[in-house]
Design a protein around this motif. Structure first.
Motif, PDB file in Angstrom:
ATOM      1  N   GLU A   3       0.846  -1.178   0.000  1.00  0.00           N
ATOM      2  CA  GLU A   3       0.000   0.000   0.000  1.00  0.00           C
ATOM      3  C   GLU A   3       0.889   1.237   0.000  1.00  0.00           C
ATOM      4  O   GLU A   3       1.931   1.271   0.658  1.00  0.00           O
ATOM      5  CB  GLU A   3      -0.909   0.004   1.222  1.00  0.00           C
ATOM      6  N   ALA A   4       0.484   2.245  -0.748  1.00  0.00           N
ATOM      7  CA  ALA A   4       1.273   3.468  -0.861  1.00  0.00           C
ATOM      8  C   ALA A   4       0.886   4.472   0.218  1.00  0.00           C
ATOM      9  O   ALA A   4      -0.286   4.642   0.540  1.00  0.00           O
ATOM     10  CB  ALA A   4       1.073   4.088  -2.235  1.00  0.00           C
ATOM     11  N   ILE A   5       1.896   5.115   0.804  1.00  0.00           N
ATOM     12  CA  ILE A   5       1.687   6.282   1.655  1.00  0.00           C
ATOM     13  C   ILE A   5       1.998   7.481   0.781  1.00  0.00           C
ATOM     14  O   ILE A   5       3.119   7.643   0.303  1.00  0.00           O
ATOM     15  CB  ILE A   5       2.601   6.249   2.888  1.00  0.00           C
ATOM     16  N   LEU A   6       0.990   8.307   0.537  1.00  0.00           N
ATOM     17  CA  LEU A   6       1.127   9.370  -0.452  1.00  0.00           C
ATOM     18  C   LEU A   6       1.737  10.634   0.145  1.00  0.00           C
ATOM     19  O   LEU A   6       1.636  10.903   1.346  1.00  0.00           O
ATOM     20  CB  LEU A   6      -0.245   9.711  -1.047  1.00  0.00           C
ATOM     21  N   ALA A  50       2.056   6.379   9.151  1.00  0.00           N
ATOM     22  CA  ALA A  50       1.660   5.125   8.514  1.00  0.00           C
ATOM     23  C   ALA A  50       0.223   4.803   8.913  1.00  0.00           C
ATOM     24  O   ALA A  50      -0.175   5.034  10.056  1.00  0.00           O
ATOM     25  CB  ALA A  50       2.586   3.995   8.960  1.00  0.00           C
ATOM     26  N   PHE A  51      -0.560   4.325   7.965  1.00  0.00           N
ATOM     27  CA  PHE A  51      -1.954   3.985   8.282  1.00  0.00           C
ATOM     28  C   PHE A  51      -2.185   2.475   8.276  1.00  0.00           C
ATOM     29  O   PHE A  51      -3.307   1.999   8.384  1.00  0.00           O
ATOM     30  CB  PHE A  51      -2.912   4.657   7.281  1.00  0.00           C
ATOM     31  N   THR A  68       6.221  15.130  -5.570  1.00  0.00           N
ATOM     32  CA  THR A  68       4.941  15.507  -6.153  1.00  0.00           C
ATOM     33  C   THR A  68       3.817  15.061  -5.226  1.00  0.00           C
ATOM     34  O   THR A  68       3.784  13.919  -4.779  1.00  0.00           O
ATOM     35  CB  THR A  68       4.760  14.852  -7.525  1.00  0.00           C
ATOM     36  N   VAL A  69       2.907  15.980  -4.939  1.00  0.00           N
ATOM     37  CA  VAL A  69       1.838  15.653  -4.012  1.00  0.00           C
ATOM     38  C   VAL A  69       0.930  14.579  -4.599  1.00  0.00           C
ATOM     39  O   VAL A  69       0.771  14.451  -5.813  1.00  0.00           O
ATOM     40  CB  VAL A  69       1.015  16.902  -3.636  1.00  0.00           C
ATOM     41  N   LEU A  70       0.373  13.775  -3.696  1.00  0.00           N
ATOM     42  CA  LEU A  70      -0.550  12.691  -4.017  1.00  0.00           C
ATOM     43  C   LEU A  70       0.097  11.575  -4.817  1.00  0.00           C
ATOM     44  O   LEU A  70      -0.593  10.725  -5.378  1.00  0.00           O
ATOM     45  CB  LEU A  70      -1.799  13.223  -4.744  1.00  0.00           C
ATOM     46  N   MET A  74       6.195   6.477  -0.120  1.00  0.00           N
ATOM     47  CA  MET A  74       6.813   5.178   0.150  1.00  0.00           C
ATOM     48  C   MET A  74       5.728   4.123   0.033  1.00  0.00           C
ATOM     49  O   MET A  74       4.535   4.439  -0.038  1.00  0.00           O
ATOM     50  CB  MET A  74       7.445   5.149   1.552  1.00  0.00           C
ATOM     51  N   HIS A  75       6.145   2.867   0.001  1.00  0.00           N
ATOM     52  CA  HIS A  75       5.201   1.745  -0.001  1.00  0.00           C
ATOM     53  C   HIS A  75       5.460   0.875   1.214  1.00  0.00           C
ATOM     54  O   HIS A  75       6.613   0.636   1.586  1.00  0.00           O
ATOM     55  CB  HIS A  75       5.338   0.894  -1.270  1.00  0.00           C
TER      56      HIS A  75
END
Length: 432
Positions: A3-6, A50-51, A68-70, A74-75
């Motif tokens: 999962e990506a943390i944006l 981290a979620f 770049t936003v959004l 990291m993954h």
């Protein structure tokens, strides 16, 4: 599944943010709620958490990069998992075949393998275009500048659109001189060896004016502001040794002997100056001296620094006296008014962290007091709630006159002003 943390969008119309802190590296395990990074723009800073729980398996950005936003910061996934190639290497069909490399105004390249951006990056401003950030500065940069007594408007910005960011303030702090003379003023003119007054923590040289007017000596009466206080707010000294060095350097400019009168932290500084060998201290008068024991009221220090209203400040300052009625409201209001000066509380907080740890004093001048052979008087209140009398009594050597005052707290110069001015005058005169 990874999962990506944006990269958060820290401003409504912003497309990029600088990575200023990374708290993880590849292979680190994280759990939900862990702080993993801090990013900032010209408008705000943001702590990234981290979620989900997992292992950091992709970290395309490094500290200093403009991300770049959004897009993925990291993954997080399972140990040994690899981020799908389509997410990091294959460009979107509508994008150009070769991703652009983006540079900050300080020419720091972003990672060579970021995810493709939805639109071409704007042309970077040249280094020569970096100017004072003025109102364009991240909150974390503003806080750091205030902590060090620096004007944010005088710092050149190298962040997005010329904004002042954390790196710029850090560079300004490193370049700023930590020394320089402290604020030293003559409170009363006279002849002969000057009497120099050194205030305690949280006060300033003006606090001595009522007492000086009553002493009746013909000597010049002077007072200085400790680093982080009053006119010396911007001085960089913070720990006890640095405070002593700063005061010593300032007093050496007088080119002669001095009589020293100090209160609390200022008394400890005065005592420490006697063992340096580069200052002719003719006499010492120490009022409620710190530095003779380990204890200090840490709750008072914290409460005093955090108080922002007259009511809250008065509640904490009442700890300074035995009889709350003896604490004049004008003293509270004057202390509160001084806090309107930007950066004063952060500067004093910096000093507090350098000389106190919780309820412990990080310095001791008992040896200096034992070694001093000039006229010396110590004045202490039996009801002192800030620095316990028992510790002062245990440390004061036999050749030093100790005056224990009944129904007096940490401000003998306020609660027993007549006696204090008499002791000061007697001690100064005994030096001949």
């Amino acid at each position: 599944m990874a999962e990506a943390i944006l990269v958060p969008q820290v401003g409504q119309d912003l497309t990029e943010a600088k990575v200023v802190e990374l708290h993880v590296k590849l292979g680190d395990k994280v759990k939900k709620g862990d702080l993993v990074a801090v990013v900032e723009s010209e408008k705000a800073s943001f702590e990234v958490e981290a979620f989900s729980e997992g292992v950091v398996i992709s970290l395309p950005w490094k500290v200093g990069d403009v991300a770049t936003v959004l897009e993925p910061l990291m993954h997080v996934g399972a140990e040994g998992e690899v981020v799908a190639a389509a997410k990091t290497a294959v460009p979107d069909p509508v994008q150009t075949a070769v991703p652009q490399t983006v540079h900050t105004p300080a020419t720091v390249p972003v990672s060579a393998t970021p995810a493709p951006v939805p639109t071409p990056a704007p042309a970077p401003a040249p280094v020569e275009a970096a100017v004072s950030g003025g109102d364009r500065a991240s909150p974390v940069a503003r806080r750091m500048a205030a902590d060090h007594g620096l004007s944010i408007g005088r710092i050149a910005g190298t962040g997005p659109r010329g904004a002042v960011v954390l790196r710029d303030v850090a560079a300004a702090v490193a370049a700023a001189p930590a020394g320089g003379a402290l604020e030293l003023r003559t409170l009363q003119s006279g002849q002969g060896t000057p009497v120099v007054f050194i205030h305690g923590f949280g006060a300033d040289l003006s606090s001595w004016r009522p007492l000086v007017a009553r002493i009746g000596l013909g000597s010049p009466m002077m007072a200085l502001d400790l680093p982080g206080h009053g006119g010396s707010q911007g001085h960089g000294a913070a720990d006890f040794a640095a405070l002593v060095d700063a005061v010593g350097a300032t007093l050496r400019s007088l080119h002669g002997g001095v009589h020293l009168v100090g209160h609390s932290l200022g008394a400890a500084v005065a005592a420490a100056l006697t063992e340096r060998g580069d200052l002719d201290v003719r006499s010492l008068t120490l009022i409620a001296p710190a530095g003779l024991g380990a204890s200090v009221d840490g709750d008072f220090v914290d409460g005093f620094l955090s108080a922002r209203s007259e009511g809250a400040l008065a509640a904490w300052m009442r700890r300074l006296v035995s009889d709350p009625a003896s604490l004049a409201p004008v003293l509270v209001r004057a202390t509160l008014a001084a806090r309107d000066e930007a950066g004063l509380v952060p500067a004093q907080t910096r000093v507090a962290r350098g000389v106190f740890e919780g309820s412990t004093q990080l310095f001791n001048v008992a040896a200096a007091l034992r070694a001093y052979r000039g006229p010396c008087s110590v004045i202490a209140g039996r009801d002192d709630a800030i620095v316990p009398l028992r510790e002062i009594e245990a440390a004061v050597p036999a050749h030093v006159a100790l005056h224990r005052l009944d129904r007096v707290g940490h401000l003998p110069q306020v609660e027993a002003a007549d006696l204090v001015q008499t002791v000061i005058a007697r001690t100064v005169r005994s030096a001949g």
